[in-house]
Design a protein around this motif. Sequence first.
Motif, PDB file in Angstrom:
ATOM      1  N   GLN A   1       0.883  -1.327  -0.056  1.00  0.00           N
ATOM      2  CA  GLN A   1      -0.153  -0.072  -0.006  1.00  0.00           C
ATOM      3  C   GLN A   1       0.705   1.087  -0.121  1.00  0.00           C
ATOM      4  OE1 GLN A   1      -3.489   0.027   2.192  1.00  0.00           O
ATOM      5  NE2 GLN A   1      -3.263  -1.831   3.162  1.00  0.00           N
ATOM      6  N   ALA A   2       0.992   1.951  -1.126  1.00  0.00           N
ATOM      7  CA  ALA A   2       1.767   3.075  -1.259  1.00  0.00           C
ATOM      8  C   ALA A   2       1.115   4.223  -1.877  1.00  0.00           C
ATOM      9  CB  ALA A   2       3.195   2.704  -1.793  1.00  0.00           C
ATOM     10  N   CYS A   3       1.686   5.383  -1.617  1.00  0.00           N
ATOM     11  CA  CYS A   3       1.318   6.695  -2.576  1.00  0.00           C
ATOM     12  C   CYS A   3       2.535   7.115  -2.993  1.00  0.00           C
ATOM     13  CB  CYS A   3       0.761   7.758  -1.574  1.00  0.00           C
ATOM     14  SG  CYS A   3      -0.796   7.276  -0.826  1.00  0.00           S
ATOM     15  N   VAL A   4       2.711   7.349  -4.177  1.00  0.00           N
ATOM     16  CA  VAL A   4       3.860   7.881  -4.870  1.00  0.00           C
ATOM     17  C   VAL A   4       3.708   9.273  -5.164  1.00  0.00           C
ATOM     18  CG1 VAL A   4       5.703   7.512  -6.537  1.00  0.00           C
ATOM     19  CG2 VAL A   4       4.565   5.335  -5.493  1.00  0.00           C
ATOM     20  N   TYR A   5       4.290  10.311  -4.875  1.00  0.00           N
ATOM     21  CA  TYR A   5       3.998  11.485  -5.450  1.00  0.00           C
ATOM     22  C   TYR A   5       5.123  11.950  -6.227  1.00  0.00           C
ATOM     23  CZ  TYR A   5       0.691  11.526  -1.724  1.00  0.00           C
ATOM     24  OH  TYR A   5      -0.713  11.076  -1.037  1.00  0.00           O
ATOM     25  N   ILE A   6       4.673  12.233  -7.452  1.00  0.00           N
ATOM     26  CA  ILE A   6       5.940  12.688  -8.535  1.00  0.00           C
ATOM     27  C   ILE A   6       5.790  13.940  -8.744  1.00  0.00           C
ATOM     28  CG2 ILE A   6       6.802  12.047 -10.765  1.00  0.00           C
ATOM     29  CD1 ILE A   6       5.889   9.163 -10.293  1.00  0.00           C
ATOM     30  N   ILE A   7       6.698  14.925  -8.638  1.00  0.00           N
ATOM     31  CA  ILE A   7       6.799  16.360  -9.090  1.00  0.00           C
ATOM     32  C   ILE A   7       7.772  16.581 -10.010  1.00  0.00           C
ATOM     33  CG2 ILE A   7       6.983  18.583  -7.846  1.00  0.00           C
ATOM     34  CD1 ILE A   7       7.033  17.281  -5.095  1.00  0.00           C
ATOM     35  N   GLY A   8       7.234  16.881 -11.286  1.00  0.00           N
ATOM     36  CA  GLY A   8       8.033  17.197 -12.285  1.00  0.00           C
ATOM     37  C   GLY A   8       7.305  17.682 -13.576  1.00  0.00           C
ATOM     38  N   GLY A   9       7.837  18.141 -14.640  1.00  0.00           N
ATOM     39  CA  GLY A   9       7.496  18.518 -15.760  1.00  0.00           C
ATOM     40  C   GLY A   9       6.896  17.546 -16.712  1.00  0.00           C
ATOM     41  N   ASP A  10       6.822  17.940 -18.095  1.00  0.00           N
ATOM     42  CA  ASP A  10       6.125  17.183 -18.993  1.00  0.00           C
ATOM     43  C   ASP A  10       6.933  15.736 -19.167  1.00  0.00           C
ATOM     44  OD1 ASP A  10       8.515  18.548 -19.935  1.00  0.00           O
ATOM     45  OD2 ASP A  10       7.704  18.542 -22.201  1.00  0.00           O
ATOM     46  N   GLY A  11       8.068  15.799 -19.067  1.00  0.00           N
ATOM     47  CA  GLY A  11       9.063  14.415 -19.212  1.00  0.00           C
ATOM     48  C   GLY A  11       8.810  13.867 -17.921  1.00  0.00           C
ATOM     49  N   THR A  12       8.745  14.321 -16.920  1.00  0.00           N
ATOM     50  CA  THR A  12       8.548  13.611 -15.427  1.00  0.00           C
ATOM     51  C   THR A  12       7.092  12.775 -15.518  1.00  0.00           C
ATOM     52  OG1 THR A  12       9.754  15.293 -14.457  1.00  0.00           O
ATOM     53  CG2 THR A  12       8.383  13.695 -12.966  1.00  0.00           C
ATOM     54  N   LEU A  13       6.221  13.677 -16.024  1.00  0.00           N
ATOM     55  CA  LEU A  13       4.660  13.135 -15.928  1.00  0.00           C
ATOM     56  C   LEU A  13       4.623  11.998 -17.119  1.00  0.00           C
ATOM     57  CD1 LEU A  13       2.901  16.478 -15.181  1.00  0.00           C
ATOM     58  CD2 LEU A  13       3.421  14.753 -13.469  1.00  0.00           C
ATOM     59  N   ARG A  14       5.166  12.166 -18.020  1.00  0.00           N
ATOM     60  CA  ARG A  14       5.180  10.948 -19.092  1.00  0.00           C
ATOM     61  C   ARG A  14       5.827   9.757 -18.371  1.00  0.00           C
ATOM     62  NH1 ARG A  14       7.414  14.406 -22.717  1.00  0.00           N
ATOM     63  NH2 ARG A  14       5.495  15.610 -23.545  1.00  0.00           N
ATOM     64  N   GLY A  15       6.946  10.086 -17.722  1.00  0.00           N
ATOM     65  CA  GLY A  15       7.402   8.823 -16.775  1.00  0.00           C
ATOM     66  C   GLY A  15       6.334   8.252 -15.674  1.00  0.00           C
ATOM     67  N   ALA A  16       5.714   9.334 -15.159  1.00  0.00           N
ATOM     68  CA  ALA A  16       4.673   9.025 -14.062  1.00  0.00           C
ATOM     69  C   ALA A  16       3.742   8.124 -14.580  1.00  0.00           C
ATOM     70  CB  ALA A  16       4.353  10.011 -13.671  1.00  0.00           C
ATOM     71  N   ASN A  17       3.148   8.361 -15.808  1.00  0.00           N
ATOM     72  CA  ASN A  17       2.249   7.727 -16.526  1.00  0.00           C
ATOM     73  C   ASN A  17       2.646   6.131 -16.759  1.00  0.00           C
ATOM     74  OD1 ASN A  17      -0.346   7.522 -17.657  1.00  0.00           O
ATOM     75  ND2 ASN A  17       0.598   7.208 -19.834  1.00  0.00           N
ATOM     76  N   VAL A  18       3.820   6.005 -17.155  1.00  0.00           N
ATOM     77  CA  VAL A  18       4.178   4.622 -17.437  1.00  0.00           C
ATOM     78  C   VAL A  18       4.429   3.798 -16.101  1.00  0.00           C
ATOM     79  CG1 VAL A  18       5.192   4.689 -19.825  1.00  0.00           C
ATOM     80  CG2 VAL A  18       6.668   5.251 -18.074  1.00  0.00           C
TER      81      VAL A  18
END
Length: 481
Positions: free
Chosen positions: A183-200
Amino acid sequence: MGSQSNFQMKEVPGEFGYVLQDVPHFSDYISDLQTYPNPLRSNPAYSVVKQYFVDMDDSVPEKIVVHKDTPRGVHFRRAGPRQQVYFESDDVLACIVTCGGLCPGLNTVIREIVHSLDYMYGVSKVLGIDGGYRGFYSKNTINLTPKLCNDIHKRGGTIIGSSRGGHDTTKIVDSIQDRGINQACVYIIGGDGTLRGANVIYEEIRKRGLKVAVAGIPKTIDNDIPVIDRSFGFDTAVEEAQRAINAAHVEADSAENGIGMVKLMGRYSGFIAMHATLASRDVDCCLIPESPFYLEGKGGLFEYIEKKLKENGHMVIVVAEGAGQELLPTKNEEDASGNKLLQDVGLWIAQRIKDHFAKQTKMPITLKYIDPTYMIRAIPSNASDNVYCTLLAQSAVHGAMAGYTGFTSGLVNGRHTYIPFNRIIEKQNKVVITDRMWARLLSSTNQPSFLGPKCPSLMNAGQLGTYDKVTGLLGCLSLKP
Ligand SMILES: Nc1ncnc2c1ncn2[C@@H]1O[C@H](COP(=O)(O)OP(=O)(O)O)[C@@H](O)[C@H]1O
Ligand SMILES: O=P(O)(O)OC[C@H]1O[C@](O)(COP(=O)(O)O)[C@@H](O)[C@@H]1O
Ligand SMILES: [Mg+2]
């Protein structure tokens, strides 16, 4: 690195053309989920606030300027705490990662995630991933406590470090799984590249059926993320840019035929340059990536500079780092994330102006070039961005605890919302030079539009209505409503 999404966007239709572009939820792929009453229900600070909990059916429209007959259009889920949560406080492990370039406010977001998790939801296990995505699998983590984070919003940068490149989805999700938590929450702070990474990362987590929420907080000093009103740190950047523009103005004003030139950030989007110009009123010419320009001949930059110097004896030029790149010799280099490395357009134009005035005219000029880019990016966020960061972080925490995943928090038309990754990564936000804002800038600086025969690309692309070849001005543009 692909950015195609494997999961379709959840679209819920309603009456009169209403569409909810919904965010994914654990219940989409995990059955028999247990829910718990939100701990805020028994928190005296919140329980007395009428309607503190967000109604499940609340949504926020993407477009608020409408005609009476237009359909209601796309809406996003309203952010905020829900009555039920999908985690028990003691079971949750949260982690925070910051990726990409620096931006004022990163530490404020980190602080608020840590404080909100602890004070609102009783979650005390929060790990900081050291140095961006690669920190998931190659470095130690940092235990983030409210005490450790108490003062960090007063510092620029990010206390957990950031980096470009190094995104390996399998290794990242393995590392989340290997920590022995389900059970985890991963908070990813970043721009367009980071959010593409977050999506995968979200997609891989979903394929593995893990109860791990992936929540993004959009970060970009360039303001190049679509859908949202603005990104955090942008306000601070525009404010800080004023100091450089003031200095350029003072230098220019105190010299004979003085030219002050300031380069501001903006790789593909000229928002900082545009807003800093509009705020300053000392700027006579603003050059951005979205608006092609040329130097020589009728209607060109050199002609305009000569005119301004004759009229006022000095002038100030603001240039966004991505402006005019097509004029410079190409250099096919990329940074570790695959972003094209840009040439220094400010230095290049400065040299071309000096050469032109030395060789072609009898006008002696004094040019001072100021590049404050990293100084602007490295400062702490201002008061307004601090408030914004706080609300973005709180929204992200509420969303993940409520079982939403694959989303970013974001301000849409002044309201905090949850936006699915698919929408936020689909394109870049750019200054639309046929919109009102750019026309306002042109009428404020009175600079040429550069949309002459030498910049035919826009004319051919049909982005403009008619173009007045005599004045070269944009009175001819068809403005969006
Ligand atoms: N298409 C992609 N898929 C997966 N990861 C990506 C993608 N694009 C960028 N990244 C990763 O996101 C991180 C930040 O990206 P970058 O473009 O440098 O900054 P920003 O997120 O600020 O735009 C890097 O670690 C990079 O490897
Ligand atoms: O030199 P670095 O660290 O790669 O950063 C430069 C770039 O960072 C930016 O500020 C944008 O960065 P992000 O894409 O990380 O938001 C651009 O304006 C600039 O081109
Ligand atoms: Mg980027």
